[in-house]
Design a protein around this motif. Structure first.
Motif, mmCIF file in Angstrom:
data_model
loop_
_atom_site.group_PDB
_atom_site.id
_atom_site.type_symbol
_atom_site.label_atom_id
_atom_site.label_comp_id
_atom_site.label_asym_id
_atom_site.label_seq_id
_atom_site.Cartn_x
_atom_site.Cartn_y
_atom_site.Cartn_z
ATOM 1 N N GLY A 1 -16.343 -42.652 -71.713
ATOM 2 C CA GLY A 1 -16.976 -42.916 -70.421
ATOM 3 C C GLY A 1 -16.066 -43.566 -69.394
ATOM 4 O O GLY A 1 -14.853 -43.314 -69.378
ATOM 5 N N ALA A 2 -16.658 -44.399 -68.570
ATOM 6 C CA ALA A 2 -15.913 -45.014 -67.473
ATOM 7 C C ALA A 2 -16.473 -46.402 -67.193
ATOM 8 O O ALA A 2 -17.634 -46.668 -67.481
ATOM 9 N N THR A 3 -15.631 -47.267 -66.653
ATOM 10 C CA THR A 3 -16.077 -48.621 -66.291
ATOM 11 C C THR A 3 -15.531 -48.997 -64.926
ATOM 12 O O THR A 3 -14.369 -48.708 -64.622
ATOM 13 N N LEU A 4 -16.362 -49.636 -64.120
ATOM 14 C CA LEU A 4 -15.876 -50.352 -62.933
ATOM 15 C C LEU A 4 -16.143 -51.828 -63.205
ATOM 16 O O LEU A 4 -17.266 -52.195 -63.563
ATOM 17 N N VAL A 5 -15.122 -52.643 -63.058
ATOM 18 C CA VAL A 5 -15.245 -54.083 -63.294
ATOM 19 C C VAL A 5 -14.957 -54.827 -62.001
ATOM 20 O O VAL A 5 -13.943 -54.547 -61.346
ATOM 21 N N VAL A 6 -15.801 -55.774 -61.654
ATOM 22 C CA VAL A 6 -15.533 -56.649 -60.514
ATOM 23 C C VAL A 6 -15.225 -58.029 -61.099
ATOM 24 O O VAL A 6 -16.118 -58.695 -61.625
ATOM 25 N N PRO A 7 -13.943 -58.431 -61.069
ATOM 26 C CA PRO A 7 -13.598 -59.726 -61.685
ATOM 27 C C PRO A 7 -14.185 -60.891 -60.893
ATOM 28 O O PRO A 7 -14.551 -60.728 -59.728
ATOM 29 N N SER A 8 -14.266 -62.063 -61.512
ATOM 30 C CA SER A 8 -14.741 -63.217 -60.740
ATOM 31 C C SER A 8 -13.634 -63.837 -59.901
ATOM 32 O O SER A 8 -13.927 -64.493 -58.908
ATOM 33 N N VAL A 9 -12.380 -63.628 -60.295
ATOM 34 C CA VAL A 9 -11.259 -64.111 -59.471
ATOM 35 C C VAL A 9 -10.230 -62.990 -59.350
ATOM 36 O O VAL A 9 -9.880 -62.358 -60.351
ATOM 37 N N VAL A 10 -9.756 -62.735 -58.130
ATOM 38 C CA VAL A 10 -8.673 -61.768 -57.914
ATOM 39 C C VAL A 10 -7.601 -62.469 -57.087
ATOM 40 O O VAL A 10 -7.901 -63.090 -56.069
ATOM 41 N N VAL A 11 -6.356 -62.385 -57.554
ATOM 42 C CA VAL A 11 -5.236 -62.912 -56.764
ATOM 43 C C VAL A 11 -4.378 -61.725 -56.351
ATOM 44 O O VAL A 11 -4.068 -60.859 -57.176
ATOM 45 N N GLY A 12 -4.030 -61.689 -55.053
ATOM 46 C CA GLY A 12 -3.242 -60.557 -54.552
ATOM 47 C C GLY A 12 -1.990 -61.025 -53.845
ATOM 48 O O GLY A 12 -1.931 -62.141 -53.317
ATOM 49 N N ARG A 13 -0.994 -60.156 -53.838
ATOM 50 C CA ARG A 13 0.262 -60.432 -53.128
ATOM 51 C C ARG A 13 0.715 -59.133 -52.498
ATOM 52 O O ARG A 13 0.779 -58.106 -53.173
ATOM 53 N N ARG A 14 0.987 -59.183 -51.205
ATOM 54 C CA ARG A 14 1.437 -57.984 -50.504
ATOM 55 C C ARG A 14 2.456 -58.425 -49.477
ATOM 56 O O ARG A 14 2.095 -59.108 -48.505
ATOM 57 N N GLY A 15 3.716 -58.069 -49.709
ATOM 58 C CA GLY A 15 4.781 -58.535 -48.821
ATOM 59 C C GLY A 15 4.758 -60.055 -48.760
ATOM 60 O O GLY A 15 4.700 -60.736 -49.781
ATOM 61 N N GLY A 16 4.699 -60.602 -47.551
ATOM 62 C CA GLY A 16 4.719 -62.059 -47.406
ATOM 63 C C GLY A 16 3.358 -62.731 -47.535
ATOM 64 O O GLY A 16 3.266 -63.948 -47.417
ATOM 65 N N THR A 17 2.293 -61.957 -47.743
ATOM 66 C CA THR A 17 0.947 -62.549 -47.740
ATOM 67 C C THR A 17 0.364 -62.571 -49.151
ATOM 68 O O THR A 17 0.454 -61.592 -49.879
ATOM 69 N N SER A 18 -0.248 -63.713 -49.492
ATOM 70 C CA SER A 18 -0.918 -63.822 -50.801
ATOM 71 C C SER A 18 -2.295 -64.412 -50.581
ATOM 72 O O SER A 18 -2.517 -65.156 -49.619
ATOM 73 N N TRP A 19 -3.204 -64.066 -51.468
ATOM 74 C CA TRP A 19 -4.581 -64.533 -51.289
ATOM 75 C C TRP A 19 -5.286 -64.665 -52.629
ATOM 76 O O TRP A 19 -4.814 -64.154 -53.647
#
Ligand SMILES: C=C(O[C@@H]1C=C(C(=O)O)C=C[C@H]1O)C(=O)O
Length: 421
Positions: free
Chosen positions: A103-121
């Protein structure tokens, strides 16, 4: 039918730039609740499960997409960053075959950390009514190296798989199908529970120009971007045509030049590019298909590669675009239905989520979906085992022994990550 879509609250805030996203993954969260999407140090990592959905069958993409749309429609979002991947994000992995038991799963985590070029969130996501507090985000101690794993035969042993390749070649020569991609699996048995953080550190470190992913227990480093949708632009990286690398750079350059001229590989590549351009055509205008492929250098293999791009003309989310492109000739063959039948007859296994789309999508529908290649699936019953996969495009000129060697080269990223040096 998938479960009802819950309402979410999500908050995204700027964060000081983390050096290493994988190091932020906590060591006390189940491996199936860790997610990763990394390339060249940038990307997304997440943990916990605010909510998730599982779907199966031929409608698995449409059902998951509808669920995510409903979740986002009723979510409250405070997003101070406003980049692709900020706000609520769903990570997904989808079985290769419609009829797969996985089958398939979509998961929405409780915490996501991202980094893109000079920006992080950091994004914090909850079901409920109140905006969550920003969690502490800090590196955790590095995972310990595992002992060398034992490898066990999967569905077919090497000889059986070579004879499956030989049968595929005769089916092609007999005119049943033009190209078919045959895969094999190997079980890696470790001497203790597999540490996903260790695997990700090794994959992201060793294969920086691939997409290192982990979603719902599927982990790997894929060089093939099925589709990226970002602000109306759609791109896809098609790979097909492979040569193994030696340890000699000069010799590899000569091999790369040979690959770029090999009519067998160029033919195999052309099938894959056509299947992607045709599948994008109903959704895009101004599709750009470069006239000839370039050679993508990876540490273990080199591939013929073509980047296809187009401008989106409808509302399709990145996941629905991935559905239209799946399965491409790079992982199934041509014509698709006949190739899928030959795979079903000759591989003698359920591919599970190997060779299916794996990736992420934000609330706008923008996102990135790779083809789950150079990967393994953690065994849910046995935490010490990983089922790893590799496949090869078979055309009329294919030689079973050479294809077996190619499949071995494609298993190397996972074998090395598992400590089998
Ligand atoms: C099927 C796999 O790889 C695919 C097959 C390729 C080929 O046959 O040349 C190249 C890249 C991928 O599209 C795999 O890695 O398992």
């Amino acid at each position: 039918m998938p479960s009802a879509a819950p309402a979410l609250v999500a908050r995204t805030a700027l964060l000081p730039r983390p050096d290493d996203l994988v190091a932020l993954l906590p060591d006390d969260v189940a491996a199936t609740d860790l997610v990763t999407w990394l390339r060249d140090g940038d990307g997304l990592v997440g943990w916990g499960r605010a909510t998730s959905v599982t779907t199966s069958g031929p409608d698995r993409f449409a059902q998951a997409d509808r669920w995510w749309h409903e979740v986002c429609a009723q979510s409250v979002v405070r997003d101070a960053v406003q980049l692709p991947g900020t706000g609520p994000v769903a990570f997904g992995s989808f079985s290769f075959a419609d009829e797969s038991a996985y089958g398939a799963t979509l998961v929405v985590p409780s915490v996501v950390v991202g980094r893109r070029g000079g920006t992080s969130w950091v994004t914090t996501i909850r079901t409920g009514a109140t905006l969550p507090q920003q969690p502490t985000v800090e590196p955790h101690p590095a995972p310990a190296a595992p002992a060398k794993p034992t490898l066990r035969t999967g569905a077919l042993d090497r000889e059986q798989w070579k004879s499956a390749v030989a049968k595929a070649v005769s089916r092609i020569q007999g005119g049943d199908v033009d190209k078919v991609v045959l895969a094999r699996d190997v079980i890696a048995e470790c001497d203790g529970p597999v540490d996903l953080r260790w695997l990700l550190t090794r994959l992201a470190g060793g294969y920086a120009n691939t997409w290192t992913f982990a979603v719902d227990g599927l982990v790997g480093a894929s060089p093939e971007m099925l589709v990226r949708r970002e602000k109306g632009l759609v791109t896809s990286r098609v790979l097909a045509g492979t040569i193994r690398r030696t340890r000699d750079d000069e010799h590899d350059l000569a091999l790369a030049a040979k690959l770029a001229r090999s009519s067998k590989d160029l033919e195999e590549h052309e099938y894959a590019v056509r299947s992607v351009a045709d599948a994008l055509a109903p959704h895009c205008r101004s599709i750009n298909v470069p006239e000839s492929p370039f050679v993508l250098h990876l540490p273990n293999v080199m591939h013929l590669a073509t980047d296809v791009a187009g401008v989106l003309t409808d509302e399709s989310s990145s996941l629905r675009l991935a559905e239209s492109l799946h399965p491409s000739a790079a992982v199934c063959g041509t014509p698709t239905p006949a190739a899928a039948r030959v795979i079903g007859e000759l591989e003698e296994m359920d591919r599970g989520r190997y060779a299916g789309p794996v990736g992420w999508m934000d609330a706008s529908g923008d996102g990135e979906w790779a083809i789950a290649l150079r990967c393994g699936a953690l065994d849910r019953e046995n935490p010490s085992a990983v089922r790893i996969f590799a496949g090869c495009g078979i055309v009329s000129g294919s030689d079973p022994a050479a294809e077996l060697a190619e499949s071995e080269a494609k298993l190397l990223p996972m074998r090395h990550a598992l400590g089998d040096d």
